[in-house]
Design a protein around this motif. Structure first.
Motif, PDB file in Angstrom:
ATOM      1  N   THR A  35       0.872  -1.061   0.064  1.00 24.57           N
ATOM      2  CA  THR A  35       0.149  -0.028   0.119  1.00 24.57           C
ATOM      3  C   THR A  35       0.879   1.212   0.142  1.00 24.57           C
ATOM      4  OG1 THR A  35      -1.729  -1.200   1.109  1.00 24.57           O
ATOM      5  CG2 THR A  35      -1.783   1.374   1.263  1.00 24.57           C
ATOM      6  N   THR A  36       0.665   2.095  -0.949  1.00 20.11           N
ATOM      7  CA  THR A  36       1.467   3.172  -1.179  1.00 20.11           C
ATOM      8  C   THR A  36       0.852   4.107  -1.850  1.00 20.11           C
ATOM      9  OG1 THR A  36       3.870   3.912  -2.024  1.00 20.11           O
ATOM     10  CG2 THR A  36       2.662   2.288  -3.354  1.00 20.11           C
ATOM     11  N   GLY A  37       1.597   5.627  -1.691  1.00 23.00           N
ATOM     12  CA  GLY A  37       1.156   6.728  -2.370  1.00 23.00           C
ATOM     13  C   GLY A  37      -0.404   7.329  -2.436  1.00 23.00           C
ATOM     14  N   THR A  38      -0.611   8.204  -3.098  1.00 21.72           N
ATOM     15  CA  THR A  38      -1.735   9.026  -3.174  1.00 21.72           C
ATOM     16  C   THR A  38      -2.255   9.100  -4.843  1.00 21.72           C
ATOM     17  OG1 THR A  38      -1.441  10.250  -1.216  1.00 21.72           O
ATOM     18  CG2 THR A  38      -2.939  11.230  -2.727  1.00 21.72           C
ATOM     19  N   ILE A  39      -3.727   8.669  -4.757  1.00 23.70           N
ATOM     20  CA  ILE A  39      -4.168   9.152  -6.091  1.00 23.70           C
ATOM     21  C   ILE A  39      -5.042  10.060  -5.933  1.00 23.70           C
ATOM     22  CG2 ILE A  39      -6.230   7.474  -5.694  1.00 23.70           C
ATOM     23  CD1 ILE A  39      -5.872   6.845  -8.830  1.00 23.70           C
ATOM     24  N   ASN A  40      -5.160  11.310  -7.138  1.00 26.04           N
ATOM     25  CA  ASN A  40      -5.675  12.455  -6.919  1.00 26.04           C
ATOM     26  C   ASN A  40      -6.743  12.369  -7.916  1.00 26.04           C
ATOM     27  OD1 ASN A  40      -4.044  14.133  -5.019  1.00 26.04           O
ATOM     28  ND2 ASN A  40      -2.548  13.338  -6.665  1.00 26.04           N
ATOM     29  N   THR A 212      -7.153  -1.326   5.802  1.00 23.27           N
ATOM     30  CA  THR A 212      -6.488  -2.613   5.549  1.00 23.27           C
ATOM     31  C   THR A 212      -7.283  -3.786   5.706  1.00 23.27           C
ATOM     32  OG1 THR A 212      -5.756  -2.592   7.952  1.00 23.27           O
ATOM     33  CG2 THR A 212      -4.471  -1.326   6.181  1.00 23.27           C
ATOM     34  N   ASP A 213      -8.667  -3.524   6.166  1.00 19.37           N
ATOM     35  CA  ASP A 213      -9.503  -4.711   6.586  1.00 19.37           C
ATOM     36  C   ASP A 213     -10.781  -4.603   5.718  1.00 19.37           C
ATOM     37  OD1 ASP A 213     -10.710  -2.358   7.831  1.00 19.37           O
ATOM     38  OD2 ASP A 213     -11.282  -3.133   9.546  1.00 19.37           O
ATOM     39  N   TYR A 214     -10.803  -3.799   4.455  1.00 22.14           N
ATOM     40  CA  TYR A 214     -11.941  -3.937   3.833  1.00 22.14           C
ATOM     41  C   TYR A 214     -12.049  -5.129   3.162  1.00 22.14           C
ATOM     42  CZ  TYR A 214     -14.905  -2.785  -0.591  1.00 22.14           C
ATOM     43  OH  TYR A 214     -15.663  -2.831  -1.390  1.00 22.14           O
ATOM     44  N   TRP A 215     -13.642  -5.848   3.249  1.00 16.51           N
ATOM     45  CA  TRP A 215     -13.935  -7.023   2.925  1.00 16.51           C
ATOM     46  C   TRP A 215     -13.496  -7.384   1.295  1.00 16.51           C
ATOM     47  CZ3 TRP A 215     -17.198  -7.406  -1.529  1.00 16.51           C
ATOM     48  CH2 TRP A 215     -17.870  -6.306  -1.831  1.00 16.51           C
ATOM     49  N   GLY A 216     -13.241  -6.434   0.613  1.00 15.46           N
ATOM     50  CA  GLY A 216     -13.015  -6.750  -0.907  1.00 15.46           C
ATOM     51  C   GLY A 216     -11.318  -6.773  -1.101  1.00 15.46           C
ATOM     52  N   GLY A 217     -10.749  -6.561  -0.095  1.00 15.29           N
ATOM     53  CA  GLY A 217      -9.190  -6.430  -0.133  1.00 15.29           C
ATOM     54  C   GLY A 217      -8.558  -5.213   0.096  1.00 15.29           C
ATOM     55  N   LYS A 218      -7.358  -5.105   0.197  1.00 16.49           N
ATOM     56  CA  LYS A 218      -6.767  -3.821   0.608  1.00 16.49           C
ATOM     57  C   LYS A 218      -6.136  -3.004  -0.807  1.00 16.49           C
ATOM     58  CE  LYS A 218      -2.415  -4.206   2.238  1.00 16.49           C
ATOM     59  NZ  LYS A 218      -1.171  -4.263   2.855  1.00 16.49           N
ATOM     60  N   PRO A 219      -6.505  -1.904  -0.895  1.00 19.32           N
ATOM     61  CA  PRO A 219      -6.390  -0.870  -2.121  1.00 19.32           C
ATOM     62  C   PRO A 219      -4.826  -0.807  -2.079  1.00 19.32           C
ATOM     63  CG  PRO A 219      -8.069  -0.007  -0.709  1.00 19.32           C
ATOM     64  CD  PRO A 219      -7.626  -0.962   0.053  1.00 19.32           C
ATOM     65  N   ALA A 220      -4.338  -0.635  -3.376  1.00 22.97           N
ATOM     66  CA  ALA A 220      -2.975  -0.423  -3.679  1.00 22.97           C
ATOM     67  C   ALA A 220      -2.420   1.096  -3.328  1.00 22.97           C
ATOM     68  CB  ALA A 220      -2.533  -0.666  -5.209  1.00 22.97           C
ATOM     69  N   MET A 221      -3.445   1.951  -2.957  1.00 20.39           N
ATOM     70  CA  MET A 221      -2.929   3.237  -2.635  1.00 20.39           C
ATOM     71  C   MET A 221      -3.302   3.522  -1.247  1.00 20.39           C
ATOM     72  SD  MET A 221      -6.080   3.040  -4.430  1.00 20.39           S
ATOM     73  CE  MET A 221      -5.392   3.135  -5.918  1.00 20.39           C
ATOM     74  N   ALA A 222      -2.228   4.497  -0.784  1.00 14.34           N
ATOM     75  CA  ALA A 222      -2.514   4.750   0.954  1.00 14.34           C
ATOM     76  C   ALA A 222      -3.747   5.558   1.040  1.00 14.34           C
ATOM     77  CB  ALA A 222      -1.213   5.017   1.457  1.00 14.34           C
ATOM     78  N   ASN A 223      -3.704   6.573   0.157  1.00 15.24           N
ATOM     79  CA  ASN A 223      -4.751   7.695   0.063  1.00 15.24           C
ATOM     80  C   ASN A 223      -5.409   8.146  -1.199  1.00 15.24           C
ATOM     81  OD1 ASN A 223      -3.825   8.584   2.789  1.00 15.24           O
ATOM     82  ND2 ASN A 223      -1.878   9.099   1.963  1.00 15.24           N
TER      83      ASN A 223
END
Length: 546
Positions: A35-40, A212-223
């Motif tokens: 998990t890293t970075g921010t998407i705008n 980090t506990d989302y039922w569909g998995g962990k997104p690749a972006m932190a924010n």
């Protein structure tokens, strides 16, 4: 904007959406990456500043990101003709002749405060709409728990095609909302089941933190950061790479040309059709002869080309059924796939058949002049440009002067039926029944009363009877046959003039994030205005290498 799952394995979201093997592989890569970075992204329907209120039931302005904080029981894949897919509910079964649906909840779903989703939470959320009509009302009539992990939703009649109505109901945590007034509560600390939580708020930007506990998995972006980009500055922010994605009204052609390697156009064909609305409850458009005449007088191919001038593609002229040919090609009667061609002779013949003449550039009948006004929002250049061309074409072909009227309150005028002609995005990608049902006569209200649907006030008994039969069947072949019968009535009675198939025109920057759906034949739509579709898009993104 040009205008709207399972968790048993890493590829769960792809499985839930019936995506391709390639898309599933992208999802797997997502789960494995750090998990890293921010998407705008540009906020959907972005205002100059944001409102610090995340009440999912609010009828006033709210902060961006509500649609990825809160989630519904079911969703639809508009890239696949609006097929209904599981979301917080993993499955459903019908009983009582199609009047009751029992939805089994997905195991392991938690709210962002750590509490598990329960049947009581769902019942409470659905009941809110029954008890508070001002929240928008509900098509279902009763809801109850069916054990600890299921809910039973009942309609007054067979409702196989109305289960999709649950897509718009946000599920909230009962213990948090039990003592809140959903109409007035200002929520600055939202708690939902979605993959992001509110991290920081300012009037110009809202930052969401990935769970980090989302039922569909962990997104690749932190924010995920929502930027308050307006039509005046969004192009500049996109060109400077400060926005990674938006579905917005920009010059997409120049954006892509500036950096073809990293700038990409993504058209979310969401079932919408830009149409000229005809007020079927008001003279002269309560006469089908006039509606036919105006439809034949318009050159929708020329209008589609003009409307697409800032896009890398040309949006196709519409089917006379009012259904998008990009979304419902397999559902439209083949004889109506081709657009209505401009036919000036036929237009004039229709006026003559209705007893109309043109005198002094005015439509006249029985010695009475019938002035025609086209209402278009002055603050929406896209629609205003279309309106101007329609007005020009009517003058050139029929010799009728149409007065173009603009202003800030045109939406209210249209909803209350205070117009002759208007333009808007109509139809829907939520399934053929939903797309046609927006013209159901039972939804038509008197002029002066605000309409939430069927704002053209079309009434046709045969059409409505077909819709009732469509709602009561789950047989897809029968649904298609009935849909084609309804299409024939629509094409003949012309409640609107369909111009061209459209959607949410988006652009994506691959400088920082890759994995966007392909422009041609996407398995899902990328659209900031749709929570489940935006979530699906985000869950397939990965950081760009280098």
């Amino acid at each position: 904007m040009r205008k709207r799952l399972g968790r048993a394995a890493p590829c769960a979201i792809a499985v839930g959406l019936a995506l391709s093997l390639a898309a599933c592989s992208a999802g797997t890569a997502n789960q494995a990456s750090a998990t890293t970075g921010t998407i705008n992204v540009e906020a959907p329907n972005s205002a100059p500043t944001f409102t610090n209120n995340f009440n999912p039931f609010s009828q006033s302005d709210t902060g961006p990101g509500l649609n990825i904080i809160y989630e519904p029981l079911v969703a639809s894949n508009r890239a696949k003709g609006g097929v209904l897919i599981p979301w917080l509910a993993k499955s459903w079964t019908w009983s009582d002749g199609g009047r009751t649906a029992v939805l089994t909840l997905r195991p392991g779903v938690k709210f962002s405060d750590g509490n598990p989703l329960t049947a009581d939470d769902v019942v409470y959320s659905l009941d809110l709409l029954l008890k508070n009509p001002k929240l928008g009302g509900a098509t279902y009539s009763f809801v109850k728990a069916a054990g600890s992990d299921a809910v039973a939703v009942t309609w007054k009649s067979a409702a196989y095609q109305q289960l999709g109505d649950l897509k718009t109901v946000n599920i909230v945590e009962r213990k948090l909302w039990a003592n809140r007034n959903p109409l007035t509560y200002v929520d600055k600390t939202p708690v939902g089941t979605g993959p992001f939580t509110l991290k920081a708020f300012s009037p110009q930007a809202v930052t969401m933190a990935a769970r980090t506990d989302y039922w569909g998995g962990k997104p690749a972006m932190a924010n995920l950061k929502y930027v308050a980009a307006t039509s005046a500055n969004v192009q500049t922010q996109l060109q400077s790479n400060s926005i990674d994605f938006c579905t917005c009204d920009i010059d997409a052609k120049n954006y892509v040309a500036a950096d073809p390697k990293n700038h990409h156009f993504i058209m979310a064909w969401d079932g919408s059709v830009v149409s000229v609305m005809l007020n079927n409850a008001k003279a002269p458009f309560n006469d089908v002869n006039v509606r036919r005449a105006f439809a034949d007088a318009v050159d929708n191919e020329a209008i589609a080309k003009l409307a697409s001038s800032k896009l890398p593609i040309v949006e196709p002229p519409a089917s006379p059924t009012g259904l998008s040919t990009k979304t419902y090609q397999g559902w439209i009667d083949p004889k109506y796939l081709a657009p209505r061609k401009q036919d000036v002779a036929a237009a004039k013949a229709s006026l003559q058949a209705g007893g109309y003449t043109i005198q002094g550039s005015r439509l006249t009948k029985d010695g009475r002049a019938l002035p025609v006004t086209f209402v278009a929002p002055s603050d929406t250049p896209f629609i205003m440009t279309i309106a101007q061309l329609v007005v020009q074409q009517i003058k050139q072909t029929l010799g009728i002067d149409v007065k173009l009227s603009g202003g800030a309150n045109t939406g209210d005028e249209i909803a209350k039926g205070k117009y002759d002609l208007a333009a808007n995005w109509l139809s829907s990608g939520e399934g053929v029944y939903t797309a046609l049902n927006q013209f159901n006569g039972s939804l038509a209200v008197p002029i002066g009363t605000e309409a939430s649907n069927n704002s053209v006030r079309f009434r046709n008994t045969a059409f409505d009877n077909i819709l009732a039969q469509m709602a009561g069947t789950e047989d897809q072949n029968k649904l298609k046959q009935l849909g084609m019968q309804a299409q024939a009535i629509f094409a003949d009675q012309v409640p609107t003039i369909p111009l061209f198939s459209s959607g949410a025109a988006g652009v994506a920057n691959t400088t920082h994030w890759t994995g966007w759906p392909p422009a041609a034949e996407p398995d899902y739509l990328a659209d900031t205005g749709s929570g489940t579709e935006l979530i699906t898009t985000l869950m397939h993104l990965t950081p760009a290498k280098g």
